[in-house]
Scaffold this active site. Structure first.
Site, mmCIF file in Angstrom:
data_model
loop_
_atom_site.group_PDB
_atom_site.id
_atom_site.type_symbol
_atom_site.label_atom_id
_atom_site.label_comp_id
_atom_site.label_asym_id
_atom_site.label_seq_id
_atom_site.Cartn_x
_atom_site.Cartn_y
_atom_site.Cartn_z
ATOM 1 N N HIS A 113 0.942 -1.079 -0.014
ATOM 2 C CA HIS A 113 0.025 0.076 -0.006
ATOM 3 C C HIS A 113 0.833 1.090 -0.053
ATOM 4 O O HIS A 113 2.049 1.184 0.750
ATOM 5 C CB HIS A 113 -0.835 0.067 1.309
ATOM 6 C CG HIS A 113 -2.164 0.950 1.167
ATOM 7 N ND1 HIS A 113 -2.059 2.279 1.421
ATOM 8 C CD2 HIS A 113 -3.233 0.649 0.851
ATOM 9 C CE1 HIS A 113 -3.278 2.830 1.193
ATOM 10 N NE2 HIS A 113 -3.879 2.069 0.946
ATOM 11 N N ASP A 164 -7.991 -4.717 -0.305
ATOM 12 C CA ASP A 164 -8.556 -5.523 -1.308
ATOM 13 C C ASP A 164 -8.542 -7.084 -1.157
ATOM 14 O O ASP A 164 -9.250 -7.807 -1.617
ATOM 15 C CB ASP A 164 -7.717 -5.217 -2.452
ATOM 16 C CG ASP A 164 -8.037 -3.667 -3.138
ATOM 17 O OD1 ASP A 164 -9.153 -3.241 -3.179
ATOM 18 O OD2 ASP A 164 -7.064 -2.924 -3.327
#
Length: 225
Positions: A113, A164
């Protein structure tokens, strides 16, 4: 959930979907939210700003990433294949030129991320809800694939999961079709986009980033005659 599946959702299904929508509702200046604010700054209407955000969310490195996780689960098939699949993927990545290592085919989706250097805190809640949902739905083996891939990636590369990763497993267990996953994300995030749009309008100023030229050094001017 009823409109998507034609079945009355259980209490666990209802809670899991509610948690997923809440966790996806807002997340600071991510790509789609920033795009919505850029569009709003030009005094485009709210509908146009939301459509702009949806277009950005569609990208596989933003909202579309959860579909890649579902594809990964389908490709692995069973928990027994998970660890070897990850190791094979990492070996493939090593064999590629540096420019190709960030391609979709070379990455294990759902990891890393731009902000978090630790596990995405949203994934903690989705993981726990996903485990309970998988047990109710008889999908424990599929959820176990996620657990093994996560553990292997943390061991091999030290990479934490992002939102996700488990949201893809949750959506699958909920019976949400794969190509609806990003749409569910958008349904949740619309509330966040509108909040940002409203805030931008309250004290608006055109967002105009500047670029830092790092190309050729200044050269002698030539006549165009």
């Amino acid at each position: 959930m009823y409109m998507m599946t034609g079945e009355e959702p259980s209490a666990q299904v209802t809670k899991t979907m509610d948690v997923a929508l809440l966790l996806h509702a807002e997340h600071e200046f991510n790509a789609s939210t920033f795009a919505a604010r850029v569009a709003t700054a030009t005094e485009a209407d709210m509908h146009s700003a939301v459509v702009t955000a949806i277009g950005v969310l569609k990208g596989p490195k933003h909202g579309g990433a959860n579909e890649d996780v579902v594809d990964m689960l389908d490709e692995i098939g069973t928990a027994a294949n998970a660890e070897n699949w990850v190791k094979a993927k990492l070996e493939l990545r090593k064999s590629l030129p540096p420019a190709e290592r960030q391609s979709i085919r070379a990455r294990v989706p759902g990891f890393g991320h731009r902000v978090y250097k630790i596990t995405d805190p949203r994934s903690v809640y989705l993981r726990s809800e996903g485990a309970r949902l998988a047990e109710e739905k008889g999908l424990s083996d599929r959820f176990q694939i996620l657990e093994i891939v996560r553990a292997t990636m943390e061991k091999e590369l030290g990479l934490p999961v992002n939102v996700d990763y488990y949201s893809a497993g949750v959506y699958g267990a909920l019976g949400v079709p794969t190509d609806f996953a990003t749409s569910i994300f958008a349904v949740a995030r619309t509330s966040g986009w509108i909040a940002h749009i409203t805030e931008q309008l309250a004290n608006n100023r055109l967002i105009r980033p500047r670029s830092d030229y790092i190309g050729y050094a200044p050269r002698a001017a030539h006549s165009i005659a």
